[in-house]
Design a protein around this motif. Structure first.
Motif, PDB file in Angstrom:
ATOM      1  N   THR A 177      -1.077 -37.962   3.293  1.00  0.00           N
ATOM      2  CA  THR A 177      -0.125 -37.062   3.935  1.00  0.00           C
ATOM      3  C   THR A 177       1.243 -37.200   3.293  1.00  0.00           C
ATOM      4  N   ARG A 178       1.620 -38.391   2.913  1.00  0.00           N
ATOM      5  CA  ARG A 178       2.923 -38.606   2.279  1.00  0.00           C
ATOM      6  C   ARG A 178       3.004 -37.964   0.900  1.00  0.00           C
TER       7      ARG A 178
ATOM      8  N   ASP B  60       6.940 -29.846   4.759  1.00  0.00           N
ATOM      9  CA  ASP B  60       7.442 -30.480   5.978  1.00  0.00           C
ATOM     10  C   ASP B  60       6.297 -30.643   6.989  1.00  0.00           C
ATOM     11  N   SER B  61       6.530 -31.457   8.002  1.00  0.00           N
ATOM     12  CA  SER B  61       5.490 -31.797   8.986  1.00  0.00           C
ATOM     13  C   SER B  61       4.947 -30.572   9.711  1.00  0.00           C
ATOM     14  N   TRP B  62       5.817 -29.627  10.074  1.00  0.00           N
ATOM     15  CA  TRP B  62       5.369 -28.461  10.826  1.00  0.00           C
ATOM     16  C   TRP B  62       4.455 -27.570   9.988  1.00  0.00           C
TER      17      TRP B  62
ATOM     18  N   ILE C 186       0.967 -36.802  12.620  1.00  0.00           N
ATOM     19  CA  ILE C 186       1.457 -36.332  11.330  1.00  0.00           C
ATOM     20  C   ILE C 186       2.941 -36.634  11.079  1.00  0.00           C
ATOM     21  N   PRO C 187       3.872 -36.292  12.000  1.00  0.00           N
ATOM     22  CA  PRO C 187       5.290 -36.529  11.671  1.00  0.00           C
ATOM     23  C   PRO C 187       5.633 -37.981  11.336  1.00  0.00           C
TER      24      PRO C 187
ATOM     25  N   CYS D 191       3.876 -40.015   9.748  1.00  0.00           N
ATOM     26  CA  CYS D 191       3.329 -40.281   8.419  1.00  0.00           C
ATOM     27  C   CYS D 191       4.274 -39.775   7.338  1.00  0.00           C
ATOM     28  N   ARG D 192       5.105 -38.822   7.682  1.00  0.00           N
ATOM     29  CA  ARG D 192       6.001 -38.205   6.706  1.00  0.00           C
ATOM     30  C   ARG D 192       7.174 -39.099   6.527  1.00  0.00           C
TER      31      ARG D 192
END
Length: 93
Positions: free
Chosen positions: A29-30, A35-37, A89-90, A92-93
């Motif tokens: 994911t990184r 962006d996360s959205w 998810i967010p 992970c970013r």
């Protein structure tokens, strides 16, 4: 008896594979430059599409009708799954 052992072995292998996939997901994911959205949106689009295709392939149109006509408990599970996705998810970013 052999069928039960084979199914149990397959179940253990699938659980181990899922644990490995979920534990390595933040690394991949990184690597994404979005962006996360955006990631959450496309993940939701592909997940809902694949679930619909799977239901259509295995249950036919009746499976899709059952999906639309879910009871309260089904919507609760779907909502909790969505919240888990939003919480995963967010960070992970």
């Amino acid at each position: 008896m052999a069928d039960i052992r084979r199914e149990r072995r397959l179940g253990i292998i699938l659980v181990i594979a899922a644990a490995i996939a979920w534990s390595t997901a933040p690394f991949f994911t990184r690597l994404l430059s979005h962006d996360s959205w955006t990631i959450l949106f496309w993940r939701g689009v592909f997940a809902s599409g694949l679930i619909s295709i799977f239901l259509l392939a295995t249950e036919g149109r009746a499976g899709l009708r059952e999906l639309v006509a879910m009871e309260r408990s089904g919507w609760l599970v779907a909502s909790l799954s969505m919240l888990a996705m939003l919480a995963f998810i967010p960070p992970c970013r």
